[in-house]
Design an enzyme around this catalytic site. Structure first.
Site, short mmCIF file in Angstrom:
data_model
loop_
_atom_site.label_atom_id
_atom_site.label_comp_id
_atom_site.label_asym_id
_atom_site.label_seq_id
_atom_site.Cartn_x
_atom_site.Cartn_y
_atom_site.Cartn_z
CB SER A 95 -0.94 0.01 1.19
OG SER A 95 -1.88 -1.00 1.06
CE LYS A 154 -9.01 -4.84 7.53
NZ LYS A 154 -9.58 -5.52 6.36
CG ASN A 169 -11.23 -0.51 5.27
OD1 ASN A 169 -12.06 0.39 5.44
ND2 ASN A 169 -10.92 -0.96 4.08
CG ASP A 224 -12.17 -4.15 3.57
OD1 ASP A 224 -11.33 -3.59 2.84
OD2 ASP A 224 -11.91 -4.65 4.67
CB ALA A 256 -16.16 -17.22 9.73
CE1 TYR A 300 -0.89 -7.85 -3.56
CE2 TYR A 300 -2.35 -7.65 -1.65
CZ TYR A 300 -1.08 -7.72 -2.20
OH TYR A 300 0.01 -7.65 -1.37
N1 LIG Z 1 -8.16 -7.28 -1.36
C1 LIG Z 1 -8.53 -6.57 -0.34
O1 LIG Z 1 -8.89 -5.40 -0.46
C2 LIG Z 1 -8.54 -7.19 1.03
C3 LIG Z 1 -9.18 -6.52 2.08
C4 LIG Z 1 -9.18 -7.11 3.33
C5 LIG Z 1 -8.55 -8.34 3.53
N2 LIG Z 1 -7.93 -8.97 2.50
C6 LIG Z 1 -7.28 -10.30 2.71
O2 LIG Z 1 -8.26 -11.19 3.24
C7 LIG Z 1 -7.63 -12.20 4.00
C8 LIG Z 1 -8.36 -12.41 5.33
O3 LIG Z 1 -8.35 -11.22 6.10
P1 LIG Z 1 -9.24 -11.11 7.43
O4 LIG Z 1 -9.00 -9.75 7.96
O5 LIG Z 1 -10.63 -11.54 7.15
O6 LIG Z 1 -8.50 -12.20 8.38
P2 LIG Z 1 -9.06 -12.92 9.69
O7 LIG Z 1 -10.12 -12.12 10.35
O8 LIG Z 1 -7.85 -13.31 10.46
O9 LIG Z 1 -9.76 -14.28 9.13
C9 LIG Z 1 -8.98 -15.28 8.53
C10 LIG Z 1 -9.89 -16.40 8.02
O10 LIG Z 1 -9.04 -17.31 7.31
C11 LIG Z 1 -9.27 -18.63 7.82
N3 LIG Z 1 -8.03 -19.41 7.74
C12 LIG Z 1 -6.79 -19.00 8.11
N4 LIG Z 1 -5.91 -20.01 7.91
C13 LIG Z 1 -6.63 -21.06 7.43
C14 LIG Z 1 -6.28 -22.38 7.04
N5 LIG Z 1 -5.01 -22.84 7.11
N6 LIG Z 1 -7.25 -23.19 6.57
C15 LIG Z 1 -8.54 -22.74 6.50
N7 LIG Z 1 -8.93 -21.52 6.85
C16 LIG Z 1 -7.98 -20.67 7.32
C17 LIG Z 1 -9.69 -18.42 9.26
O11 LIG Z 1 -10.38 -19.58 9.69
P3 LIG Z 1 -10.53 -19.93 11.26
O12 LIG Z 1 -11.68 -19.13 11.76
O13 LIG Z 1 -10.78 -21.38 11.28
O14 LIG Z 1 -9.24 -19.55 11.92
C18 LIG Z 1 -10.59 -17.19 9.12
O15 LIG Z 1 -11.87 -17.56 8.67
C19 LIG Z 1 -6.16 -11.75 4.17
O16 LIG Z 1 -5.39 -12.51 3.25
C20 LIG Z 1 -6.18 -10.30 3.76
O17 LIG Z 1 -4.94 -9.89 3.21
C21 LIG Z 1 -7.92 -8.42 1.25
#
Ligand SMILES: NC(=O)c1ccc[n+]([C@@H]2O[C@H](COP(=O)([O-])OP(=O)(O)OC[C@H]3O[C@@H](n4cnc5c(N)ncnc54)[C@H](OP(=O)(O)O)[C@@H]3O)[C@@H](O)[C@H]2O)c1
Length: 264
Positions: free
Chosen positions: A39, A88, A109, A124, A149, A245
């Protein structure tokens, strides 16, 4: 005079001799870790292209220091920041005002500071709908699988229900977490949680219009697949979205089966 900054040729109409200079506005991003973030480069490039005298910098904040962030931003006259993992949700109590959607999602965010008032937003969710609209995809009356989730899943499930999706199938490794999210969002529409299992995904894919990965799986080269991606061929009309991305193994497989794909 034209100068080159970070690979961009810029008409030097505000910089005089130096950039940044005493009039440069400061924006940034807080998170931990933050060193992987692209970013700062992308946002500063955008400022330069738009001839805005501003810079965007990374701030790695320790968990114990989160309560001091907002006051520090105000003190240093920082104009705004983005907030990423893991702050967040925990940042909410420290804000002066919170946009209604961000409040409903429970996650912020983006923080804008104006006249020492810190306002929180969640971009988002609307950003996601905009990205779909740009591809001529409407979510109204559609069945949508969300993998994950966490914070991103919550923002997307909320906005999808607000945009009148027919049903959300929330699939997560930790079922209790999905159930908790289901409980918090069911007042907005049809949402049901499922454990992350191959046979369940195979069945849900057949009934769905859109599948969205919101987990971090696919970010690292050696991540194991979330499920057997060959099941994607069960539905030729499925749109596959990954919030990561770049072209993840999930999107790559979807493209092999000629499905429409969108990355983050
Ligand atoms: N493109 C964009 O603008 C944008 C914006 C925001 C976020 N993102 C991306 O979105 C992703 C998630 O972000 P978040 O903030 O939602 O994270 P988060 O709140 O930590 O949630 C992570 C999720 O991934 C699951 N997970 C992690 N490791 C796993 C594994 N080995 N097998 C299966 N499930 C797994 C977790 O499951 P459990 O509940 O079982 O732990 C949970 O549901 C990141 O990669 C982030 O960079 C992208």
């Amino acid at each position: 005079m034209k100068i080159k900054i970070m690979g961009t040729i810029v008409q030097n109409n505000f910089l005089d001799k130096f950039f940044p200079n005493g009039k440069t506005s400061v924006y940034g991003i807080i998170g931990n870790p933050i060193s992987h973030s692209v970013s700062p480069y992308m946002q500063t490039q955008a400022f330069l292209k738009l001839k805005i005298n501003a810079i965007y910098v990374p701030f790695e904040v320790q968990r114990g220091d989160i309560s001091q962030v907002i006051n520090s931003l105000k003190t240093l006259n920082i104009k705004g920041i983005n907030v990423t993992v893991p702050y967040k949700e925990v940042i909410l109590p420290y804000l002066d005002e919170i946009d209604q959607d961000a409040l409903n999602i429970g996650s912020v965010n983006t923080i804008k500071i104006e006249n020492k008032i810190a306002r929180g937003f969640n971009t988002d969710a609307p950003g996601f709908i905009l990205a779909l609209k740009e591809e001529n995809i409407s979510v109204k009356n559609k069945n949508v699988i969300i993998l994950g989730a966490g914070g991103t899943a919550k923002a997307l499930a909320y906005i999808l229900l607000k945009e009148k999706a027919k049903s959300i199938f929330l699939v997560n490794r930790t079922l209790e977490k999905a159930k908790k999210l289901e409980d918090s969002l069911k007042k907005y529409g049809n949402i049901k949680s499922y454990p992350l299992k191959n046979e369940i995904l195979k069945d849900l894919i057949k009934q769905s219009d859109i599948l969205i990965n919101t987990t971090s799986i696919g970010l690292k080269k050696d991540d194991p697949p979330l499920f057997n991606y060959n099941f994607l061929k069960e539905n030729k009309n499925l749109v596959v979205v990954d919030v990561i991305y770049f072209l993840t193994p999930l999107l790559k497989k979807a493209q092999e089966f000629s499905l429409k794909t969108i990355d983050g």
